[in-house]
Design a protein around this motif. Structure first.
Motif, PDB file in Angstrom:
ATOM      1  N   ALA A   1       0.840  -1.196   0.000  1.00 43.97           N
ATOM      2  CA  ALA A   1       0.000   0.000   0.000  1.00 43.97           C
ATOM      3  C   ALA A   1       0.877   1.249   0.000  1.00 43.97           C
ATOM      4  CB  ALA A   1      -0.920  -0.006   1.213  1.00 43.97           C
ATOM      5  N   ILE A   2       1.931   1.213   0.830  1.00 46.99           N
ATOM      6  CA  ILE A   2       2.831   2.370   0.893  1.00 46.99           C
ATOM      7  C   ILE A   2       3.723   2.418  -0.342  1.00 46.99           C
ATOM      8  CG2 ILE A   2       4.715   3.421   2.182  1.00 46.99           C
ATOM      9  CD1 ILE A   2       3.445   2.214   4.691  1.00 46.99           C
ATOM     10  N   ASN A   3       4.267   1.235  -0.722  1.00 43.04           N
ATOM     11  CA  ASN A   3       5.178   1.216  -1.870  1.00 43.04           C
ATOM     12  C   ASN A   3       4.488   1.654  -3.149  1.00 43.04           C
ATOM     13  OD1 ASN A   3       7.088   0.361  -0.152  1.00 43.04           O
ATOM     14  ND2 ASN A   3       7.107  -1.777  -0.829  1.00 43.04           N
ATOM     15  N   ALA A   4       3.200   1.308  -3.290  1.00 45.39           N
ATOM     16  CA  ALA A   4       2.478   1.730  -4.491  1.00 45.39           C
ATOM     17  C   ALA A   4       2.412   3.253  -4.547  1.00 45.39           C
ATOM     18  CB  ALA A   4       1.065   1.137  -4.492  1.00 45.39           C
ATOM     19  N   TRP A   5       2.171   3.866  -3.398  1.00 46.43           N
ATOM     20  CA  TRP A   5       2.127   5.336  -3.393  1.00 46.43           C
ATOM     21  C   TRP A   5       3.492   5.923  -3.734  1.00 46.43           C
ATOM     22  CZ3 TRP A   5      -1.932   8.714  -3.041  1.00 46.43           C
ATOM     23  CH2 TRP A   5      -1.580  10.068  -2.977  1.00 46.43           C
ATOM     24  N   VAL A   6       4.550   5.314  -3.171  1.00 42.12           N
ATOM     25  CA  VAL A   6       5.897   5.807  -3.473  1.00 42.12           C
ATOM     26  C   VAL A   6       6.180   5.658  -4.967  1.00 42.12           C
ATOM     27  CG1 VAL A   6       8.355   5.437  -3.062  1.00 42.12           C
ATOM     28  CG2 VAL A   6       6.744   5.333  -1.164  1.00 42.12           C
ATOM     29  N   MET A   7       5.750   4.509  -5.531  1.00 43.15           N
ATOM     30  CA  MET A   7       5.951   4.304  -6.965  1.00 43.15           C
ATOM     31  C   MET A   7       5.200   5.374  -7.771  1.00 43.15           C
ATOM     32  SD  MET A   7       4.038   2.111  -9.538  1.00 43.15           S
ATOM     33  CE  MET A   7       4.006   3.113 -10.984  1.00 43.15           C
ATOM     34  N   MET A   8       3.966   5.691  -7.334  1.00 39.40           N
ATOM     35  CA  MET A   8       3.193   6.737  -8.014  1.00 39.40           C
ATOM     36  C   MET A   8       3.897   8.084  -7.911  1.00 39.40           C
ATOM     37  SD  MET A   8      -0.496   5.484  -6.720  1.00 39.40           S
ATOM     38  CE  MET A   8      -1.175   7.111  -6.557  1.00 39.40           C
ATOM     39  N   LEU A   9       4.491   8.336  -6.742  1.00 43.45           N
ATOM     40  CA  LEU A   9       5.215   9.597  -6.549  1.00 43.45           C
ATOM     41  C   LEU A   9       6.383   9.698  -7.522  1.00 43.45           C
ATOM     42  CD1 LEU A   9       5.853  12.178  -4.940  1.00 43.45           C
ATOM     43  CD2 LEU A   9       7.096  10.772  -3.320  1.00 43.45           C
ATOM     44  N   VAL A  10       7.167   8.600  -7.619  1.00 39.40           N
ATOM     45  CA  VAL A  10       8.314   8.605  -8.528  1.00 39.40           C
ATOM     46  C   VAL A  10       7.837   8.768  -9.971  1.00 39.40           C
ATOM     47  CG1 VAL A  10      10.222   7.229  -9.419  1.00 39.40           C
ATOM     48  CG2 VAL A  10       9.745   7.243  -6.970  1.00 39.40           C
TER      49      VAL A  10
END
Lengths: 218, 255, 205
Positions: free
Chosen positions: B78-87
């Motif tokens: 859940a967190i990593n997906a958001w980080v991926m979206m941020l990148v």
């Protein structure tokens, strides 16, 4: 720059609703709370700081969709974008005008509404102070939400969905400071955090708002 | 945002950035996807069966502890997906590669489902442990706020018709949202010190769960990562095809 | 102080609409843009005004020099004619609004609320705004919509006076204003179906 501020204030006064609606909404929410949770004064005085903060936040939110939508419809934003005034400054000014017409009246009205909810006497000062420090952040963050959704028809609901999560830190620290003040604890830490958030948001958010508005103006 | 690029001499990017070309990206994802689906299914099956049936019950928590094999990986994703979206949003804003913007769009619904799984398994785990389905524990609350950020992000994509405008605005929202998500995390921590147990995984060996639980958990996490990659690649491909249809129709309509 | 456009390509909705446009505008010159509806005149003006980025090509001499007037005039119904005009004069760092009022015969209406004006009167007020910007390049998108014959004449006089004072004007219009101006028909510059200019949809073709 003062021209824009003076114009926005003048429009808010003349078009009516600017000062009035938000305040009336705040009053109604406050009156409805005892109907919802019961009239016990010790319960009301315990939840009063949180309810008043939440009411002020919702009253702020209510007026956000007028913040840029009117200027968008009549083409003022296009013309402002081609004027010597940087869009960042223009949006900062519009947020300031929104705070003066919405946030400031709420801050001034909150002691009266505190009486309705049996707010403990020691809480008034801290509640007013926390709202005074926190409501500018609500206006500035709200301007960002308005800039994001200005191109969307009937974007009011969408804007609430975008803006409310961004209000979380402000609400937490603001309401916590007011609550600690009302219960005789030391509210200094949350007040400092709240001021920090407001200062940071006021410094940075106009740039994000202007970026979003430029995209929408293309 | 200056987009006046020199079109007289088209640059042919090589290496990693060459996959920013939608057509090339589609080719790659079609070749990689079958293997990715297979690996994801394999590690999920192995990890979950190992975790559910071949680990001992915890001496305090009993068999409820086994929900960890869904809870921890989904929370991480859940967190990593958001980080991926941020990148991906940053790459779109800086380099204006369409694949990047569409990948961020494709990842959001996957992220929101991961957040939901983490929240639901958290509630199911919390009920026997704390006696309540929900507690306003800082970690749970943070995930609830993250869930709201995902909803807003997806709603903004859906609300705006022009795809480039939508990509720009959602990217800005993702940037601003990330800052506020971190702020909210600290605010929530301050607001309520919680019931939640400490991190299940960390580099510090002392804090870790015991090895018997640890290895199947690693397999499950690998499975969730692979599943996430497969889903995002697949969905990005769909988004690219949608945009291609749109572009072709727009060109046709002009005649 | 010249406006120079070189090999410009503009896009609307991710699709190139005009390409290969080049022209220059020297002080005292006006250029009339013509072309059928949807040919990209408005997109071109918005690009030159800096509201949207060009796909390709160069625009020199436009930065901070342009006064732009679109279909909507940016007037506030609850402000008077004087207040509306004073606001824009302030934003552009000017102070004298009297010449602008005189040029469009708005003096008798000075204390009326803009909301009570007729469509033509609003348009005149919108055009009077150009005079209080103090900017040398006027960019006007269909400026004569809802103007009567007298008001069109007032407008033509205002443009001529602006040109005589060394100003420039770029006007998208279908009617003849009686100006000694070059006419640029944008039709030959319309982008074709296979145009590749860097528009955002091209990556997907």
């Amino acid at each position: 720059m003062t021209a824009l501020l003076r114009r926005d204030l003048k429009l808010a006064v003349r078009a009516g609703g600017g000062f009035g609606l938000g305040l009336a909404f705040f009053l109604i929410v406050t009156v409805l709370v005892p109907f919802g949770v019961g009239p016990q004064s010790e319960l009301l005085s315990r939840i009063a700081p949180g309810i008043l903060w939440l009411g002020a936040l919702l009253a702020c939110l209510l007026s956000l969709d007028r913040l840029l939508a009117l200027d968008w419809e009549d083409g003022t934003l296009d013309l402002l974008a081609t004027s010597p005034l940087p869009l960042e400054a223009a949006l900062g000014i519009k947020a300031l005008a929104h705070w003066i017409t919405t946030g400031l009246p709420l801050v001034l009205a909150v002691p009266v509404l505190g009486i309705l909810l049996n707010l403990p006497a020691q809480g008034y000062g801290w509640l007013v102070l926390s709202l005074l420090l926190g409501t500018p952040a609500l206006s500035v963050i709200g301007t960002f939400g308005a800039a994001l959704t200005v191109g969307v028809k009937r974007g009011g609901l969408l804007m609430s969905l975008l803006v409310l999560p961004l209000y979380v830190p402000t609400l937490i620290f603001g309401a916590e400071a007011a609550r600690r003040g009302a219960t005789g604890m030391d509210p200094l830490t949350p007040l400092l955090m709240l001021s920090g958030i407001t200062a940071g948001v006021v410094a940075i958010m106009p740039f994000a708002s202007a970026a979003a508005l430029r995209v929408n103006l293309r | 945002m200056s987009m006046t690029e020199d079109t007289a001499t088209p640059k042919r990017p090589s290496g990693f950035w060459s996959y920013a070309n939608p057509v090339k990206f589609l080719g790659l994802s079609e070749r990689v996807l079958p293997a990715l689906w297979g690996l994801a299914a394999l590690s999920l099956i192995v990890g979950l069966i190992w975790g559910f049936f071949f680990t001992p019950d915890d001496f305090r928590q009993g068999s409820t502890v086994k929900i960890i094999y869904l809870h921890v990986p989904s929370a991480m994703m859940a967190i990593n997906a958001w980080v991926m979206m941020l990148v991906a949003s940053l790459i779109w804003l800086i380099r204006r590669h369409h694949v990047s913007a569409l990948a961020a769009k494709a990842a959001a619904p996957v992220g929101v489902v991961m957040t939901l799984i983490a929240l639901c398994t958290g509630a199911i785990w919390g009920q026997p442990m704390w006696g309540d389905w929900w507690a306003w524990d800082p970690r749970l609350t943070s995930f609830l706020i993250l869930f709201l950020f995902y909803l807003g992000y997806i709603a903004l994509w859906e609300a705006i018709e022009d795809p480039d405008t939508a990509a720009d605005l959602t990217s800005v929202l993702c940037l601003v949202g990330s800052v506020f998500a971190v702020l909210s995390r600290y605010a929530v921590n301050f607001w309520n010190q919680g019931l939640h147990q400490g991190a299940s995984l960390s580099l510090d060996k002392e804090e870790n769960v015991a090895d018997v639980f640890y290895f199947p958990l690693l397999v499950c996490i690998a499975g969730f990562v692979l599943l996430f990659l497969a889903l995002v690649l697949y969905r990005t491909g769909t988004e690219i095809r949608l945009r291609r249809t749109r572009a072709l129709q727009a060109r046709e309509a002009r005649l | 102080m010249t406006l120079t456009i070189r090999d410009l390509c503009v896009a609307r909705g991710g699709l190139p609409v005009l390409q290969g446009l080049s022209f220059t505008l020297a002080p005292g010159q006006a250029l009339i843009l013509r072309g059928p509806n949807g040919s990209g005149k408005t997109t071109l003006l918005r690009t030159l005004a800096g509201l949207q980025p060009p796909l390709a090509g160069q625009i020199d001499g436009a930065e901070e020099q342009i006064a732009y007037a679109a279909h909507s005039d940016g007037l506030k119904a609850m402000l008077s004619v004087r207040e509306n005009l004073t606001f824009w004069a302030d934003v552009f760092g000017q102070s004298d609004i009297v010449p602008a009022l005189d040029a469009f015969a708005l003096m008798p209406l000075i204390d009326r609320l803009a909301g009570t004006l007729s469509a033509g009167q609003k348009r005149r007020l919108g055009l009077a705004r150009m005079l209080v910007t103090g900017r040398p390049i006027w960019m006007l998108d269909e400026p004569t919509v809802s103007l009567d014959v007298d008001a069109v004449a007032q407008f033509a006089v205002a443009v001529r006076r602006h040109l005589a004072a060394g100003g420039m004007a770029l006007i998208a219009t279908h009617i003849d204003l009686g100006l000694e101006a070059e006419v640029l028909d944008v039709t030959p510059f319309r982008a074709t179906q296979d145009t590749r200019a860097g528009a955002s949809d091209e990556a997907f073709l």
